[in-house]
Design a protein around this motif. Structure first.
Motif, short mmCIF file in Angstrom:
data_model
loop_
_atom_site.label_atom_id
_atom_site.label_comp_id
_atom_site.label_asym_id
_atom_site.label_seq_id
_atom_site.Cartn_x
_atom_site.Cartn_y
_atom_site.Cartn_z
N GLU A 68 0.71 -1.26 -0.11
CA GLU A 68 0.12 0.05 -0.18
C GLU A 68 0.78 1.33 0.03
O GLU A 68 0.62 2.11 -0.68
CB GLU A 68 -1.03 0.15 1.52
CG GLU A 68 -1.85 1.03 1.19
CD GLU A 68 -2.84 1.20 2.55
OE1 GLU A 68 -3.60 2.26 2.89
OE2 GLU A 68 -2.89 0.11 3.17
N GLN A 121 2.31 1.72 -3.64
CA GLN A 121 1.25 2.32 -4.49
C GLN A 121 1.00 3.66 -4.27
O GLN A 121 0.78 4.59 -5.34
CB GLN A 121 -0.06 1.23 -4.31
CG GLN A 121 -0.06 -0.02 -4.93
CD GLN A 121 -1.19 -0.89 -4.29
OE1 GLN A 121 -1.60 -0.81 -3.24
NE2 GLN A 121 -1.44 -1.85 -5.27
N LYS A 122 0.86 4.24 -3.14
CA LYS A 122 0.84 5.69 -2.75
C LYS A 122 1.82 6.52 -3.26
O LYS A 122 1.76 7.47 -3.65
CB LYS A 122 0.60 5.82 -1.09
CG LYS A 122 -0.81 5.34 -0.75
CD LYS A 122 -1.13 5.69 0.71
CE LYS A 122 -2.41 5.13 1.26
NZ LYS A 122 -2.57 5.35 2.81
N ALA A 141 1.68 6.84 -6.85
CA ALA A 141 0.35 7.65 -7.20
C ALA A 141 0.96 9.23 -6.97
O ALA A 141 0.70 10.12 -7.57
CB ALA A 141 -0.87 7.42 -6.38
N GLY A 142 1.63 9.37 -5.82
CA GLY A 142 2.24 10.91 -5.34
C GLY A 142 2.95 11.21 -6.62
O GLY A 142 3.05 12.33 -7.02
#
Length: 693
Positions: free
Chosen positions: A574, A577-578, A581-582
């Protein structure tokens, strides 16, 4: 018949000697009832991304995150021969079981597991868990072999640590490299460590020293000092007021205080002191310490404990009996016997504190290198200090008054040096040139000073001093910072592990240096321009010591069976993935902050620099549409693509000579000048043949 796998050849040879496996074979030693072989450290590592999919050979942000569904291991090329030996041994039908004799810790479990899994062996596993390579310790260990399943949780934590490092390192490195068009190496532990170096460097650079003033009054053979004053005129005024005035002693308070002996060394405190005393890097200390362990001079190196267990009391007393013979600077009467001070069963998990061995007494100190000797003496003198008496000193505080202003001073006097006698003897033997910490001015307060005394005034002195800047990290202070990183984020009951482990911190520092993100300057560790640039663009969660320390704590809980590997890996996935995305949300203009473009000329429309892109040569101004396309309708029929040389000449001279145009009519190549023409801010071409002489 059973098989024993050590972590290194030297360890395997020591085990084979005790087990009587003396027959040398290719890659192993054989005895009557056992075979002993070795792993050469990490024989296998997790495969690179391109092994999972060919498209990962090219770094593309669109392909992230890379999250392997089935993890693959790859054998190092230079270690394949030994792996083939181990694979054959692990699948022999005449063996009853295999003993995991790799280093007794998380990484030792991982090294064995990877070899065992890749060999597809089905042999039952037993575990040798020892803290010393002495013959007696090895014999005791083989007499008390544990079931390998008892260490499954420790092994699972090792696997998760390796997977987490791969996921964060591979994905973050590719994400930030492709986002900023600049190679950026990111690591789960390495990056927060670098961030600490950068933060400290900023504090040093931004520090503005401030002057302050104090007035000193001579009293008998010492001085009493005023409070700090920011303005010089205040200090000048106080000097005038005190000139010739008597000094009234308000109070003299004497207290006896104790300083308890230091605890024994764990790996980190030894690395810190070796850096402080001798300037050795953390990696140098670990390397030499490992050699001392393998040669039976000291106990297991990668320990995080500073205590021994209750059942070790008698064996430590026996070491103390011979310690002065091992330490040339430490006579027998200096060595204490207070072993109870270093016993704490609750604070010894896998391994006890570092100790010299009884075997060391039988060996020739002359066979050791200077570094090994220094480190061995450090460990020996620390044991001698730890079991000695406390140091007792008398602290005297004097407060005085002159011209209605308060003055004060403190003084110390040694009453009983205790353990400090050993430290002093060691320092003199080591010829230590640099003191640890800041030097304090020693003030001696005479016995005849007492409350209410009036001292005739003498000439006061004004002292100008400056506030001191924070010091850059040394390896000593950085190791300490790594050990306690993120502690403020946890409650008092949480066991704190900081950044990395005692076994991995030295490697992290070396990675920062080898990757060009940090540099050694004397004893200082400083971030480079590349390191500062990297930290400047990374999000807080990647730089956060608290987050990485939290992961280390979760791995520790996993070792105890309190956290599942699935939960831990879900959190890591997780996080990755963040992170991706950032990265995707970073503005376009920000992404070019490190992109060093080469201008190939000036735009003929607006005069701005022209840069090369993938498909064209474009004007850098956002308000201008001028571009020279590498492939155009005009040139395609002549089988020509516009290259950088042609574009430069077109921008500078308005034309470029081409010697290999293709004629579809004749099927031959020809020479002509390509001319640049403008229609507003749009480029077009025409051709001109050079005149014949």
């Amino acid at each position: 018949m059973f098989l024993v796998l050590g972590e290194k050849p030297s360890v395997a040879q020591a085990l084979a000697e005790v087990l009587g496996a003396k027959k040398r074979e290719d890659g192993y030693l054989e005895g009557e009832d056992c075979i002993v072989s070795w792993c050469l450290g990490h024989l296998a590592e997790y495969a690179a991304p391109e092994v999972y999919d060919e498209r990962y050979k090219k770094w593309e942000f669109a392909d992230l995150p890379i999250l392997p569904k089935t993890w693959e291991l790859r054998i190092a090329k230079d270690k394949k021969e030994q792996f083939d030996v181990l694979k054959e041994l692990l699948n022999r039908k005449d063996l009853e079981y295999v003993v995991n004799a790799c280093d007794a810790g998380r990484e030792g479990e991982l090294i064995f597991k990877r070899v065992y899994d890749l060999s597809k062996s089905s042999l039952p596993v037993k575990r040798l868990w020892i803290s010393s390579m002495e013959e007696q310790a090895i014999c005791n260990g083989f007499s008390n072999l544990k079931n390998g399943k008892a260490y499954e949780s420790l092994c699972e934590a090792a696997v998760c640590r390796a997977k987490a490092d791969w996921l964060v390192g591979m994905n973050a490195t590719r994400a930030f490299t492709t986002t900023y068009y600049k190679r950026m190496v990111v690591g789960r532990v390495q990056t927060p460590t670098l961030a600490m170096l950068v933060e400290r460097q900023k504090k040093v650079e931004n520090f503005e020293k401030e002057a302050y003033y104090q007035v000193e009054l001579p009293v008998l053979d010492f001085f009493v000092t005023s409070e700090k004053m920011k303005k010089e005129e205040e200090a000048d005024a106080l000097v005038k007021m005190c000139e010739g005035n008597s000094i009234h002693i308000l109070k003299v308070e004497r207290k006896q205080k104790k300083t308890n002996p230091p605890k024994l060394y764990d790996l980190t405190t030894l690395q810190r002191e070796a850096n402080r005393f001798f300037g050795y890097t953390a990696q140098e200390t670990l390397t030499e310490l490992q050699k001392l362990y393998e040669e039976k001079w000291v106990t297991y190196p990668r320990t995080d404990s500073q205590y021994i267990t209750e059942d070790m009391e008698q064996s430590v007393l026996e070491i103390l009996d011979i310690l002065s013979e091992m330490l040339p600077f430490c006579s027998g009467e200096l060595v204490g016997r207070n072993v109870r001070a270093i016993i704490n069963n609750r604070k010894v998990s896998d391994h006890h504190a570092l100790l010299p061995t009884k075997e060391a007494w039988k060996q020739d100190i002359g066979t050791l290198s200077k570094k090994q000797k220094d480190i061995f003496y450090l460990i020996g003198q620390r044991l001698a200090q730890a079991v000695s008496e406390a140091a007792v000193f008398e602290e005297t505080e004097v407060s005085a008054e002159c011209a209605e202003h308060l003055f004060a001073t403190k003084g110390n006097k040694v009453v009983e040096p205790g353990f400090q006698k050993i430290l002093k003897a060691f320092q003199e033997n080591a010829r230590k040139t640099e003191e640890t910490g800041e030097k304090e001015e020693k003030v001696s307060i005479p016995e005849n000073i007492s409350d209410g005394m009036e001292i005739a005034g003498r000439t006061p002195k004004k002292r100008k001093r400056f506030t001191a800047p924070p010091k850059p990290y040394s390896e000593d202070t950085l190791l300490s910072a790594m050990e306690t990183a993120g502690n403020h984020s946890f409650d008092l009951e949480t066991e704190k592990k900081g950044l990395g482990t005692p076994a991995t911190r030295a490697g992290m520092i070396e990675k920062l240096v080898s990757s060009g993100y940090a540099v050694r300057k004397g004893k200082q560790l400083l971030p480079t321009r590349e390191g500062i640039a990297l930290v400047s663009v990374l999000p807080e969660e990647l730089k956060s010591a608290a987050l990485t320390a939290e992961w280390e704590n979760e791995l520790l809980r996993m070792e105890r069976g309190e956290v599942t590997s699935e939960t831990f890996m879900e959190d890591i996935t997780e996080f990755v993935q963040k992170l991706i995305a950032g990265c995707g949300e970073i503005p376009k203009e920000e992404r070019y902050r490190f992109y060093e473009k080469e201008s190939i000329g000036k735009c003929p429309v607006c005069g701005s620099p022209v840069y090369e892109g993938k498909q064209n040569f474009y004007c850098s101004s956002h308000d201008c549409n001028f571009a020279l396309w590498k492939e155009s309708r005009y040139l395609v029929g002549m089988k020509k693509t516009l290259d950088k040389k042609m574009a430069k000449e077109l921008l500078e001279y308005g034309k470029t000579r081409v010697t290999d145009f293709y004629s579809q009519r004749t099927g031959k190549k020809f020479t002509a000048d390509l001319l640049l023409e403008l229609q507003g801010d749009r480029a077009s071409f025409k051709m001109e043949f050079p005149k014949r002489k």
